[in-house]
Design a protein around this motif. Structure first.
Motif, PDB file in Angstrom:
ATOM      1  N   GLU A 114       0.855  -1.186   0.000  1.00 21.72           N
ATOM      2  CA  GLU A 114       0.000   0.000   0.000  1.00 21.72           C
ATOM      3  C   GLU A 114       0.888   1.232   0.000  1.00 21.72           C
ATOM      4  O   GLU A 114       1.233   1.771   1.055  1.00 21.72           O
ATOM      5  N   PRO A 115       1.303   1.708  -1.177  1.00 22.18           N
ATOM      6  CA  PRO A 115       2.231   2.849  -1.242  1.00 22.18           C
ATOM      7  C   PRO A 115       1.698   4.101  -0.554  1.00 22.18           C
ATOM      8  O   PRO A 115       2.462   4.837   0.076  1.00 22.18           O
ATOM      9  N   ALA A 116       0.393   4.369  -0.688  1.00 22.18           N
ATOM     10  CA  ALA A 116      -0.154   5.583  -0.081  1.00 22.18           C
ATOM     11  C   ALA A 116      -0.020   5.537   1.435  1.00 22.18           C
ATOM     12  O   ALA A 116       0.341   6.536   2.065  1.00 22.18           O
ATOM     13  N   ARG A 117      -0.287   4.395   2.039  1.00 16.05           N
ATOM     14  CA  ARG A 117      -0.154   4.272   3.491  1.00 16.05           C
ATOM     15  C   ARG A 117       1.287   4.469   3.917  1.00 16.05           C
ATOM     16  O   ARG A 117       1.569   5.160   4.900  1.00 16.05           O
ATOM     17  N   ARG A 118       2.223   3.873   3.190  1.00 17.59           N
ATOM     18  CA  ARG A 118       3.639   4.014   3.552  1.00 17.59           C
ATOM     19  C   ARG A 118       4.079   5.470   3.444  1.00 17.59           C
ATOM     20  O   ARG A 118       4.794   5.981   4.319  1.00 17.59           O
ATOM     21  N   LEU A 119       3.660   6.140   2.371  1.00 16.60           N
ATOM     22  CA  LEU A 119       4.045   7.539   2.179  1.00 16.60           C
ATOM     23  C   LEU A 119       3.451   8.426   3.266  1.00 16.60           C
ATOM     24  O   LEU A 119       4.160   9.254   3.868  1.00 16.60           O
ATOM     25  N   LEU A 120       2.170   8.270   3.539  1.00 12.46           N
ATOM     26  CA  LEU A 120       1.514   9.117   4.543  1.00 12.46           C
ATOM     27  C   LEU A 120       2.063   8.840   5.941  1.00 12.46           C
ATOM     28  O   LEU A 120       2.245   9.766   6.737  1.00 12.46           O
ATOM     29  N   LEU A 121       2.321   7.566   6.238  1.00 11.02           N
ATOM     30  CA  LEU A 121       2.870   7.243   7.553  1.00 11.02           C
ATOM     31  C   LEU A 121       4.257   7.843   7.722  1.00 11.02           C
ATOM     32  O   LEU A 121       4.570   8.426   8.771  1.00 11.02           O
ATOM     33  N   GLY A 122       5.101   7.715   6.705  1.00  9.14           N
ATOM     34  CA  GLY A 122       6.434   8.299   6.799  1.00  9.14           C
ATOM     35  C   GLY A 122       6.399   9.803   6.949  1.00  9.14           C
ATOM     36  O   GLY A 122       7.116  10.383   7.775  1.00  9.14           O
ATOM     37  N   ALA A 123       5.550  10.465   6.158  1.00  8.04           N
ATOM     38  CA  ALA A 123       5.440  11.918   6.248  1.00  8.04           C
ATOM     39  C   ALA A 123       4.895  12.341   7.612  1.00  8.04           C
ATOM     40  O   ALA A 123       5.376  13.307   8.217  1.00  8.04           O
ATOM     41  N   GLY A 124       3.889  11.617   8.106  1.00  3.93           N
ATOM     42  CA  GLY A 124       3.342  11.948   9.420  1.00  3.93           C
ATOM     43  C   GLY A 124       4.353  11.759  10.529  1.00  3.93           C
ATOM     44  O   GLY A 124       4.441  12.578  11.455  1.00  3.93           O
ATOM     45  N   ALA A 125       5.143  10.688  10.448  1.00  2.00           N
ATOM     46  CA  ALA A 125       6.155  10.444  11.479  1.00  2.00           C
ATOM     47  C   ALA A 125       7.235  11.522  11.464  1.00  2.00           C
ATOM     48  O   ALA A 125       7.697  11.980  12.516  1.00  2.00           O
ATOM     49  N   VAL A 126       7.648  11.941  10.271  1.00  2.00           N
ATOM     50  CA  VAL A 126       8.642  13.027  10.179  1.00  2.00           C
ATOM     51  C   VAL A 126       8.074  14.313  10.774  1.00  2.00           C
ATOM     52  O   VAL A 126       8.776  15.046  11.500  1.00  2.00           O
ATOM     53  N   ALA A 127       6.793  14.601  10.491  1.00  2.00           N
ATOM     54  CA  ALA A 127       6.171  15.798  11.061  1.00  2.00           C
ATOM     55  C   ALA A 127       6.130  15.720  12.583  1.00  2.00           C
ATOM     56  O   ALA A 127       6.347  16.721  13.280  1.00  2.00           O
ATOM     57  N   VAL A 128       5.861  14.534  13.127  1.00  2.00           N
ATOM     58  CA  VAL A 128       5.840  14.360  14.588  1.00  2.00           C
ATOM     59  C   VAL A 128       7.227  14.607  15.176  1.00  2.00           C
ATOM     60  O   VAL A 128       7.368  15.271  16.210  1.00  2.00           O
ATOM     61  N   VAL A 129       8.248  14.077  14.523  1.00  2.00           N
ATOM     62  CA  VAL A 129       9.619  14.289  15.015  1.00  2.00           C
ATOM     63  C   VAL A 129       9.973  15.780  14.986  1.00  2.00           C
ATOM     64  O   VAL A 129      10.555  16.316  15.943  1.00  2.00           O
ATOM     65  N   LEU A 130       9.641  16.462  13.896  1.00  2.00           N
ATOM     66  CA  LEU A 130       9.943  17.892  13.802  1.00  2.00           C
ATOM     67  C   LEU A 130       9.195  18.691  14.866  1.00  2.00           C
ATOM     68  O   LEU A 130       9.774  19.589  15.498  1.00  2.00           O
ATOM     69  N   ALA A 131       7.915  18.367  15.083  1.00  2.00           N
ATOM     70  CA  ALA A 131       7.148  19.065  16.112  1.00  2.00           C
ATOM     71  C   ALA A 131       7.742  18.822  17.497  1.00  2.00           C
ATOM     72  O   ALA A 131       7.862  19.746  18.313  1.00  2.00           O
TER      73      ALA A 131
END
Length: 201
Positions: A114-131
C-alpha cells in the motif's frame, strides 16, 4: 444495562455510547475536581460509539479506528499538560502517538503493498519528530523516530529485491569508510544527540 440490551445491534450500541458520552461530557463542564476523569470517560464513549459504527458499516481500514482514538488521547494529554505543566510528555502524548503511529506501522510491515499508506505514515512520522524537536518534547521525537526508522527499513528491504546485490555491497563499503574517517565526530554527535533528547520533557 443499555449496552447489554443492544447486543447484536451495533448501530444501537453506538447510539447508547453517543448519548452516554454527551451526558458525561455535559457533567464535565460543571465545576468539579473530577473534570479530567469525566472528560476521559466522555471521550472514550464517543470513540467507542465511532468504533461500533465502523464495525456496523464493515470498515476494515486500520486508521479509521486508530486515528480518532489517537486524536482524543492527544487532546486529553494536551489538556492534562495545560493543567499540570510538570507532567512528562510520555504521560501526556505517548499513548496518543503510539495509538496513531504503531498500528499503521504494523500494517505496513506485515500487510499488503500500500504505497499511499507508507508515504503518509512516513510523512506523518517526520512531522511528529519535527514538532517534538521544536517543542522539546521527548515522546514525539522517540515515537516518531522509531516509526521513521521502521518505515525506512521496510523500504530498504523492498529495494533490496529490485537492485543488484553489488550495489548494496558498494554502498555499504562507502558508508563504512565514511564512518571510519569521521568516527570521532560521529561519536561526539551521538553523545550530543543523547544529551539533547535526555533533556527533553
Amino acid at each position: 444495562m443499555a449496552l447489554l440490551l443492544t447486543t447484536g445491534h451495533l448501530l444501537y450500541a453506538a447510539g447508547v455510547c453517543t448519548l452516554w458520552g454527551l451526558c458525561v461530557g455535559a457533567r464535565a463542564l460543571w465545576r468539579t475536581e473530577r473534570r479530567l476523569v469525566l472528560a476521559v470517560v466522555a471521550a472514550g464513549s464517543q470513540v467507542l460509539a465511532w468504533w461500533f459504527r465502523l464495525a456496523a458499516w464493515d470498515v476494515g481500514t486500520t486508521e479509521a479506528y486508530t486515528l480518532p482514538a489517537a486524536g482524543v488521547a492527544l487532546a486529553l494529554g494536551w489538556y492534562a499538560v495545560r493543567t499540570r505543566p510538570e507532567r512528562s510528555s510520555w504521560l501526556a502524548y505517548g499513548p496518543g502517538l503510539a495509538a496513531g503511529l504503531f498500528p499503521s506501522l504494523a500494517a505496513v510491515l506485515v500487510g499488503a503493498d500500500e504505497p499511499a499508506r507508507r508515504l503518509l505514515l512516513g510523512a506523518g512520522a517526520v512531522a511528529v519528530v519535527l514538532a517534538g524537536s521544536v517543542l522539546r518534547l521527548q515522546a514525539p521525537v522517540v515515537v516518531g523516530g522509531v516509526t521513521v526508522v521502521g518505515v525506512a527499513l521496510h523500504e530498504l528491504v523492498r529495494v533490496w529485491d529490485l537492485l543488484p546485490r553489488w550495489v548494496f555491497l558498494a554502498a555499504g563499503g562507502f558508508v563504512l569508510i565514511g564512518l571510519a574517517m569521521t568516527y570521532e565526530r560521529r561519536r561526539r554527535d551521538m553523545v550530543r544527540l543523547r544529551d539533547t533528547v535526555g533533556r527533553m520533557t
